[in-house]
Design an enzyme around this catalytic site. Structure first.
Site, PDB file in Angstrom:
ATOM      1  N   SER A 189       0.817  -1.208   0.000  1.00 28.35           N
ATOM      2  CA  SER A 189       0.000   0.000   0.000  1.00 28.35           C
ATOM      3  C   SER A 189       0.858   1.269   0.000  1.00 28.35           C
ATOM      4  CB  SER A 189      -0.964  -0.029   1.184  1.00 28.35           C
ATOM      5  OG  SER A 189      -1.900   1.013   1.112  1.00 28.35           O
TER       6      SER A 189
ATOM      7  N   ASP B 128      -2.185   6.361  -3.599  1.00 34.61           N
ATOM      8  CA  ASP B 128      -1.152   5.666  -2.845  1.00 34.61           C
ATOM      9  C   ASP B 128      -0.672   4.458  -3.653  1.00 34.61           C
ATOM     10  OD1 ASP B 128      -3.583   4.322  -2.533  1.00 34.61           O
ATOM     11  OD2 ASP B 128      -2.963   3.427  -0.642  1.00 34.61           O
TER      12      ASP B 128
ATOM     13  N   ASP C  51      -1.229   1.274  -3.832  1.00 35.91           N
ATOM     14  CA  ASP C  51      -2.113   0.279  -4.449  1.00 35.91           C
ATOM     15  C   ASP C  51      -3.441   0.879  -4.884  1.00 35.91           C
ATOM     16  OD1 ASP C  51      -3.138   0.626  -1.887  1.00 35.91           O
ATOM     17  OD2 ASP C  51      -3.652  -1.483  -1.623  1.00 35.91           O
TER      18      ASP C  51
ATOM     19  N   ASP D 272      -6.026   2.318  -3.481  1.00 32.68           N
ATOM     20  CA  ASP D 272      -7.312   2.236  -2.803  1.00 32.68           C
ATOM     21  C   ASP D 272      -7.672   3.563  -2.146  1.00 32.68           C
ATOM     22  OD1 ASP D 272      -5.505   2.128  -0.688  1.00 32.68           O
ATOM     23  OD2 ASP D 272      -6.365   0.348   0.248  1.00 32.68           O
TER      24      ASP D 272
END
Length: 450
Positions: free
Chosen positions: A101, A242, A244, A246
């Protein structure tokens, strides 16, 4: 064991298991996770990854563990975590995302996804860890080893799935700058916005696990190029993701960073005005969310910190027949129940574009309509969180205290949250008030106690 003798997670934190490559994160551990996950699911499991340099090694280990357990493995390649979650919900029995992440480049990790597209809950994660530690996993014989398949083309379903929520060309001519941060959103967010009619400029738009333009965490300090590009192109706003994708954070048309609680409030207000219902958010979120929801006649319910708790509470409420308008966290992670029950940076970017287009106002003008709050944060290193939380309880006797997650203390004109980090040996302190001086005083008071 916890103090009440209930089991708790060991490897997995608030959002998956993470560690530094070559130290506490390696292919051997990931293969064991794959074997345990495959033993639990015994079906078709999708595997995806972000752009980190260690991603392919860990994804290969995950695929190996799943195949050896007898699962068929579908390789989705590089894609955002919410894209994998969307595709798992539509097609597969489970999923594993190789990502750390927002953590720095030297980190990587695993998020485990259930068949409904949500992250695995605590009880199931504890059962998964038990299999990892015991080694009591299924090793398939040569006739029952799983089969691998590449279905990376399915990313198109996620892109079109988001675009389908908005009228075609609803943002025609709007200029937007997208900063995927060299992560997987480079493949999705610019295309989603173009299908809505936006003119899109992209920076840090090539996959690169060394993250040469900025770190995966989209902090105000790291978004100077985004701000400069917004003002240079006359864009309506800029959006950054960010590692990843999400989450999504924004800068306004002047290049000024917009706090995540502010943009959460803007989107929550729009959602509540359109489809009234409950707003679900963690105890760490600003009171501005409760205020804008109440102004729309919508109640707010609180959860522990972590998107999984928000998502599952939303699903529970809907299952009980309640209307749910919106959910999310004050870190740029918003959940749109009409789309899917996880944080989705691509959907957040699209919803903000539509909000600005429909309003006919500058994004900074919409922001000025939101009540002003000041939140200050601090963290201190601690290996004895329980003792520090006890100190806070004793010092705040007589105040309203909630222990949904950590210790949440409310005064008439301020609140504070003191909770152990889910990923680091730190105590996190949040303090908020409409009065900036009061927020700072509460934070300093708590620091003096701790």
């Amino acid at each position: 064991m916890t103090k009440n003798n209930e089991p708790k997670k060991v490897l997995f934190g608030t959002n998956g298991v993470r560690g530094i490559i070559g130290e506490d994160m390696n292919p051997e551990l990931v293969m064991k996770i794959g074997l345990a996950l495959g033993t639990m699911i015994q079906g078709r499991v999708a595997v995806g990854m972000d752009t980190r340099t260690s991603g392919e090694a860990l994804a290969a280990a995950m695929r190996s563990g799943l195949l050896a357990s007898g699962c068929d493995v579908i390789d989705l390649g590089i894609l955002p975590t919410p894209a994998l979650q969307y595709l798992v919900r539509e097609h597969y029995d489970g999923g594993a995302m190789i990502t750390a992440s927002h953590n720095p480049p030297e980190y990587n990790g695993v998020k485990v996804i259930e068949s409904d597209g949500t992250e695995m809950d605590d009880n199931r994660t504890i059962a998964l860890e038990s299999l990892i530690f015991s080694g009591d996993v299924n090793i398939a014989g040569w006739q029952n080893v799983g089969k691998p398949t590449d279905e990376s083309h399915r990313i198109e379903e996620y892109i079109s799935g988001i675009a389908s929520h908005f009228p075609k060309d609803c943002c025609k001519g709007m200029i937007v700058v997208v900063d995927p941060g060299s992560g997987p959103a480079a493949k999705t967010s610019p295309e989603i916005l173009r299908r809505m009619g936006c003119i899109v400029h992209t920076i840090n738009g090539r996959f690169d696990g060394t993250f040469p333009g900025r770190l995966p965490e989209p902090s105000p300090e790291g978004l100077s190029l985004l701000s400069e590009t917004v003002t240079a192109t006359g864009a309506s706003f800029g959006v950054a993701h960010d590692g990843d994708a999400d989450r999504a954070v924004f800068v306004d048309e002047t290049g000024s960073f917009m706090s995540e609680n502010l943009t959460f409030a803007m989107l929550a207000r729009a959602a509540c005005s359109r489809n009234p219902g409950m707003v679900v958010t963690p105890v760490s979120t600003s009171d501005v969310i409760k205020e804008v929801a109440a102004n729309c006649g919508c109640p707010t319910t609180y959860t522990p910190v972590g998107s999984i708790y928000v998502a599952r509470t939303m699903l529970k409420l809907i299952g009980e027949g309640q209307m749910v308008a919106f959910g999310g966290e004050g870190n740029g992670g918003q959940i749109f129940p009409q789309h899917q029950f996880c944080r989705d940076g691509g959907m957040t970017a699209a919803a903000m574009a539509e909000l600005v287009a429909v309003s006919g106002k500058k994004i900074s003008a919409i922001a000025e309509e939101i009540p002003s709050y000041t939140m200050v944060k601090e963290k201190i290193h601690s290996d004895d969180a329980d003792t520090l939380l006890t100190k806070v309880r004793e010092a705040c006797i007589g105040q309203e205290i909630d222990e949904t997650d950590g210790v949440h203390v409310r005064w008439s004109d301020a609140w504070a949250l003191i909770r152990p980090s889910g990923t680091e040996p730190f105590i996190r302190i949040y303090a908020e008030s409409k009065n900036p001086e009061r927020a700072a005083y509460v934070k300093d008071y708590l620091l003096s106690i701790l």
